[in-house]
Design an enzyme around this catalytic site. Structure first.
Site, short mmCIF file in Angstrom:
data_model
loop_
_atom_site.label_atom_id
_atom_site.label_comp_id
_atom_site.label_asym_id
_atom_site.label_seq_id
_atom_site.Cartn_x
_atom_site.Cartn_y
_atom_site.Cartn_z
N HIS A 33 -10.29 -2.14 11.77
CA HIS A 33 -9.19 -2.99 11.29
C HIS A 33 -8.94 -4.08 12.35
O HIS A 33 -7.97 -4.02 13.09
CB HIS A 33 -7.95 -2.12 11.10
CG HIS A 33 -6.84 -2.79 10.34
ND1 HIS A 33 -5.54 -2.32 10.38
CD2 HIS A 33 -6.80 -3.88 9.53
CE1 HIS A 33 -4.77 -3.09 9.62
NE2 HIS A 33 -5.51 -4.04 9.10
N LYS A 78 -9.47 -2.19 2.10
CA LYS A 78 -9.19 -1.02 2.93
C LYS A 78 -10.01 0.19 2.47
O LYS A 78 -10.51 0.96 3.28
CB LYS A 78 -7.69 -0.70 2.90
CG LYS A 78 -6.84 -1.86 3.45
CD LYS A 78 -7.18 -2.15 4.88
CE LYS A 78 -6.88 -3.56 5.35
NZ LYS A 78 -5.58 -3.89 5.77
N ASN A 117 6.48 -8.24 2.21
CA ASN A 117 5.02 -8.04 2.16
C ASN A 117 4.37 -8.98 1.15
O ASN A 117 3.31 -8.69 0.62
CB ASN A 117 4.69 -6.58 1.83
CG ASN A 117 3.21 -6.27 2.05
OD1 ASN A 117 2.60 -6.74 3.02
ND2 ASN A 117 2.61 -5.49 1.15
N TYR A 145 -1.61 -3.69 -6.53
CA TYR A 145 -1.32 -4.48 -5.33
C TYR A 145 -2.34 -4.32 -4.20
O TYR A 145 -2.68 -3.20 -3.81
CB TYR A 145 0.06 -4.11 -4.78
CG TYR A 145 0.64 -5.25 -3.98
CD1 TYR A 145 1.31 -6.29 -4.62
CD2 TYR A 145 0.48 -5.34 -2.60
CE1 TYR A 145 1.81 -7.37 -3.91
CE2 TYR A 145 0.98 -6.42 -1.88
CZ TYR A 145 1.64 -7.43 -2.54
OH TYR A 145 2.13 -8.50 -1.85
N GLY A 173 0.89 -19.77 19.35
CA GLY A 173 -0.03 -20.59 20.15
C GLY A 173 0.03 -20.29 21.64
O GLY A 173 -0.96 -20.48 22.37
N ARG A 200 0.84 -1.20 0.00
CA ARG A 200 0.00 0.00 0.00
C ARG A 200 0.88 1.25 0.00
O ARG A 200 1.96 1.25 0.57
CB ARG A 200 -0.89 0.02 1.25
CG ARG A 200 -2.12 -0.88 1.17
CD ARG A 200 -2.99 -0.76 2.40
NE ARG A 200 -2.32 -1.19 3.60
CZ ARG A 200 -1.77 -0.40 4.51
NH1 ARG A 200 -1.82 0.91 4.38
NH2 ARG A 200 -1.17 -0.91 5.57
N ARG A 237 3.47 -3.72 17.82
CA ARG A 237 4.85 -4.18 18.02
C ARG A 237 5.56 -3.17 18.90
O ARG A 237 5.95 -2.11 18.43
CB ARG A 237 5.58 -4.26 16.68
CG ARG A 237 5.13 -5.37 15.80
CD ARG A 237 5.87 -5.35 14.47
NE ARG A 237 5.38 -6.42 13.64
CZ ARG A 237 5.98 -7.61 13.52
NH1 ARG A 237 7.14 -7.84 14.12
NH2 ARG A 237 5.45 -8.55 12.78
N SER A 281 -1.07 -3.27 10.55
CA SER A 281 -0.71 -4.18 9.47
C SER A 281 0.56 -4.95 9.81
O SER A 281 1.52 -4.38 10.31
CB SER A 281 -0.51 -3.39 8.18
OG SER A 281 -1.68 -2.67 7.86
N ARG A 300 2.20 -12.13 -0.12
CA ARG A 300 0.91 -12.49 0.47
C ARG A 300 0.29 -13.71 -0.19
O ARG A 300 0.59 -14.03 -1.34
CB ARG A 300 -0.06 -11.32 0.33
CG ARG A 300 0.44 -10.02 0.97
CD ARG A 300 -0.48 -9.50 1.98
NE ARG A 300 0.13 -8.45 2.80
CZ ARG A 300 -0.39 -8.07 3.97
NH1 ARG A 300 -1.47 -8.64 4.44
NH2 ARG A 300 0.20 -7.14 4.67
N CYS A 311 1.10 -7.12 12.11
CA CYS A 311 1.38 -7.22 13.55
C CYS A 311 0.64 -8.38 14.22
O CYS A 311 0.51 -8.40 15.45
CB CYS A 311 1.04 -5.91 14.25
SG CYS A 311 2.18 -4.59 13.79
N ASP A 352 -9.02 -9.60 9.39
CA ASP A 352 -8.52 -8.26 9.08
C ASP A 352 -9.51 -7.13 9.36
O ASP A 352 -9.10 -6.05 9.76
CB ASP A 352 -8.09 -8.20 7.60
CG ASP A 352 -7.13 -7.04 7.30
OD1 ASP A 352 -6.13 -6.89 8.04
OD2 ASP A 352 -7.38 -6.28 6.36
#
Ligand code: GTP
Ligand code: SPV
Ligand code: MN
Length: 658
Positions: free
Chosen positions: A299, A279, A439, A270, A566, A121, A472, A321, A441, A323, A346
């Site tokens: 989000h 988005k 990135n 993309y 997990g 993006r 993060r 995004s 996917r 994370c 998402d």
């Protein structure tokens, strides 16, 4: 001109990287895209409809198509019905154009390699257009550049569109893509029409949304739709134009006009730039509709979790995004007796029902998930979802017809050769650059997920008991803490920060403000967004509890303090016990954290440094408060609701007393 182009073509084909796009696309269409309705009578503005039927278009859809046919001048029009047959035609066409290659190791899987300048993006080229700038973004302090979205005046938007779109589909096909965000039967769902010149977008939209004829039928009944116009563009650089991934990175622009429920995207093929249901619609336009109609477009992942006693609840979680939403949504719990089921990874559309219960739907139909890091040890559920009917983009490929990315080292056969995402040979240990783009996917149908929740398509949505915020945070922020109440929770969302990732154009691991994980996705003024969240308190007396989590804190050795994946079930277990009002929390200046020994670490093989994981350094929190204060002052100014300013000042006082 012609012979030169031919030489280029041959060279490109031989090099295996590019395919000459103009080499009679029409001829290929005639061979591949036969349909009974082709003919003189199936024309629109003098352009042939080569697939689908004009009479399937409602008058409003028809005039939207007409308007943009006049603007873009495509060679032909293709009205998508979402069928298997149609999909096969498009896959074959893309193979011939060199956009995708088959991955014979799996069932109906494909690999697309994009232009290296079109891999994520582009937030700096994404705009919201409203009459008044303050409808889009808060007014930043003098001399400070606003960082809560980009505004464009409607007239400038109109000019930007004209500049780029006039004749931009010459020689190409305009696909008319009818799609629904959310199950067609749900009162919470919304419809869109995407006009695009990219078959890759069509194939991806078929996975990511409910796409096809049923949506056109609903439109014929008079349903409204969000207008989504997309073109990969016609760059001045003919080499890119003719390649297997045409795009126009220099002039890329993604525009939204909330007043008209309208999206216009140019120059990129993309992900969030081009799959406009995601988005652009479900978050940016979606949040403006949600504001008007009194609900929330967020989000967030949605998961169902059943505890060992058999009690099931649903949790929604907003992380920026890349994370950890997909990973949490599909987590395999390490704690015995727990079961996780996935509703979405998402986006969540949520509203309070008549009983004051917050209910959520996942407006999407597939997962557009980060490939690197996905493995049988980190996310076995994703691994058992993605190896059929999937389009991979910018991952590496293997000589046995499979895929590879960082994290899959233990999952490929000995002796296979790897080709990196750019199409070059790649040998582990010899190449410093990663094999897969960070990135890269997978685009895969949600219904294939082995733990998809039985209620994932429930028209009423699923009841949400808790909301998680997270990011993060390598330092200072504990594994988990709980908000004192709704207002405090909204403040925690507003104060979120996180390390930049490869999902957008930022370089390096700078800590960015990312309120509600929505900074790139707000459709309207963030101050008003906060007021909207605060106003939810009036709608219910059984509000979800709010928590903040951080799987990414690092120790002095630079390694993650928490094993994550997990093992995050241990944090969810504590959260569920808090929902049951168990007395397992203790107060701190920033919120409630687990009492000593209340986090269940039984059976965990590693030694966890809980002291470091939950340590709240006063210096760090002073700086954090300062950073939030500065951010609010510089970016939100007078639009900051006073409740949030109060929350900040309360936190400041508590931190000073630490
Ligand atoms: P978007 O699709 O961009 O919105 O991303 P996302 O929020 O769904 O992130 P995703 O789950 O795909 O995770 C992104 C990266 O973070 C992957 O490389 C994961 O392996 C990694 N990751 C996810 N969860 C954890 C965790 O609990 N611990 C650690 N250390 N890494 C994680
Ligand atoms: C994100 O960046 O949050 C994504 C990927 O989910 S994209 O669809 O490209 O926005
Ligand atoms: Mn996302």
């Amino acid at each position: 001109m012609k012979p030169l182009l031919f030489i280029l073509t041959k060279k490109q084909v031989l090099s295996g990287k590019l395919f000459y796009r103009y080499s009679n696309e029409g001829g290929r269409f005639a061979r591949n895209l036969s349909h009974p309705n082709v003919g003189l009578f199936n024309q629109l503005r003098g352009i042939s409809v080569v697939y689908g039927n004009l009479k399937d278009l409602s008058p409003k859809v028809r005039s939207y198509v007409e308007e943009n046919v006049d603007l873009c001048r495509p060679e032909r029009i293709y009205i998508c019905d979402g069928s298997e047959n149609e999909n096969n035609q498009l896959l074959r066409l893309m193979q011939q154009q060199g956009t995708i290659v088959p991955l014979p190791k799996y069932q109906n899987c494909w690999l697309a390699r994009t232009n290296p300048a079109d891999t994520a993006r582009v937030e700096s080229k994404t705009f919201i257009s409203t009459d008044d700038k303050s409808e889009t973004i808060p007014t930043p302090k003098d001399g400070i550049k606003g960082a809560l979205g980009n505004w464009m005046a409607p007239r400038d938007m109109d000019n930007a569109v004209k500049d780029r779109f006039a004749g931009c589909m010459r020689g190409r096909t305009m696909y008319v893509v009818p799609f629904s965000m959310g199950p067609l039967a749900s009162p919470l769902s919304k419809i869109g029409i995407e006009l695009t010149d990219s078959p890759y977008v069509v194939a991806s939209m078929r996975i990511m949304t409910r796409m096809g004829k049923a949506v056109l039928d609903k439109l014929l009944e008079g349903a409204e739709f969000v207008k989504c116009l997309h073109s990969v563009g016609t760059p001045a650089n003919r080499f890119i134009e003719m390649s297997s991934w045409p795009c126009d990175p220099e002039r890329t622009i993604i525009l939204h006009k909330p007043k008209n429920n309208e999206i216009v995207s140019y120059g990129s093929g993309y992900g969030g730039n081009s799959l406009l249901g995601k988005k652009c619609f479900a978050l940016r336009i979606g949040s403006t509709i949600a504001k008007r109609e009194g609900w929330l477009a967020e989000h967030m992942l949605i998961l169902g979790i059943t505890n060992p006693q058999g009690k099931k609840r649903y949790i929604a979680a907003a992380f920026p995004s890349a994370c950890g939403k997909t990973n949490l949504a599909m987590m395999t719990p390490s704690l015995p007796g727990y079961k996780i089921e996935c509703v979405g990874d998402d986006i969540a559309w949520m509203r309070f029902d008549n009983n004051g219960q917050l209910r959520a739907i996942n407006p999407e139909n597939g997962f557009f998930g980060v490939a690197p890091g996905t493995s049988n040890s980190s996310n076995p559920i994703a691994m058992s979802t993605i190896f059929k009917n999937t389009v991979f983009t910018n991952v590496a490929s293997t000589s046995d017809g499979g895929v590879f990315w960082e994290g899959m080292e233990d999952e490929i056969e000995n002796g296979v050769k790897i080709t990196d995402w750019r199409g070059n040979q790649w040998v582990k240990g010899q190449n410093s650059a990663p094999a897969a783009h960070p990135n890269s996917r997978f685009c895969t149908p949600a219904a294939q997920c082995p733990i998809i929740d039985p209620a994932w398509e429930d028209p009423d949505g699923v009841p949400i008991s808790a909301i998680l915020f997270g990011g993060r945070r390598p330092a200072g922020v504990p594994l988990v803490y709980e908000a004192r109440d709704w207002k405090h929770g909204v403040f925690i969302g507003s104060a979120m920060r996180s390390e930049a990732t490869a999902a957008a154009e930022y370089k390096g691991k700078v800590i960015m403000h990312d309120p509600f994980a929505m900074r790139p996705f707000f459709g309207y003024n963030f101050g008003d967004y906060l007021s909207h969240w605060l106003s939810m308190e009036k709608r219910s007396n059984s509000l979800p509890k709010i928590f903040h989590v951080n799987w990414f804190r690092k120790g002095s050795d630079g390694k993650f303090l928490w094993p994550g994946f997990g093992e995050n079930s241990r944090v969810l277990d504590w959260i569920l016990r808090r929902l049951d009002n168990e007395n397992c929390a203790q107060d701190t200046p920033i919120g409630l954290i687990p009492k000593p020994n209340s986090l269940n670490l039984e059976g965990l093989n590693e030694n966890i440094n809980l002291t470091e994981l939950f340590n709240l350094p006063k210096d760090f929190w002073r700086e954090e408060v300062f950073a939030i204060e500065t951010y609010f002052k510089e970016q939100v100014g007078k639009d900051l609701p006073k409740e949030i300013a109060m929350q900040l000042s309360d936190l400041k006082h508590r931190v000073e007393k630490m």
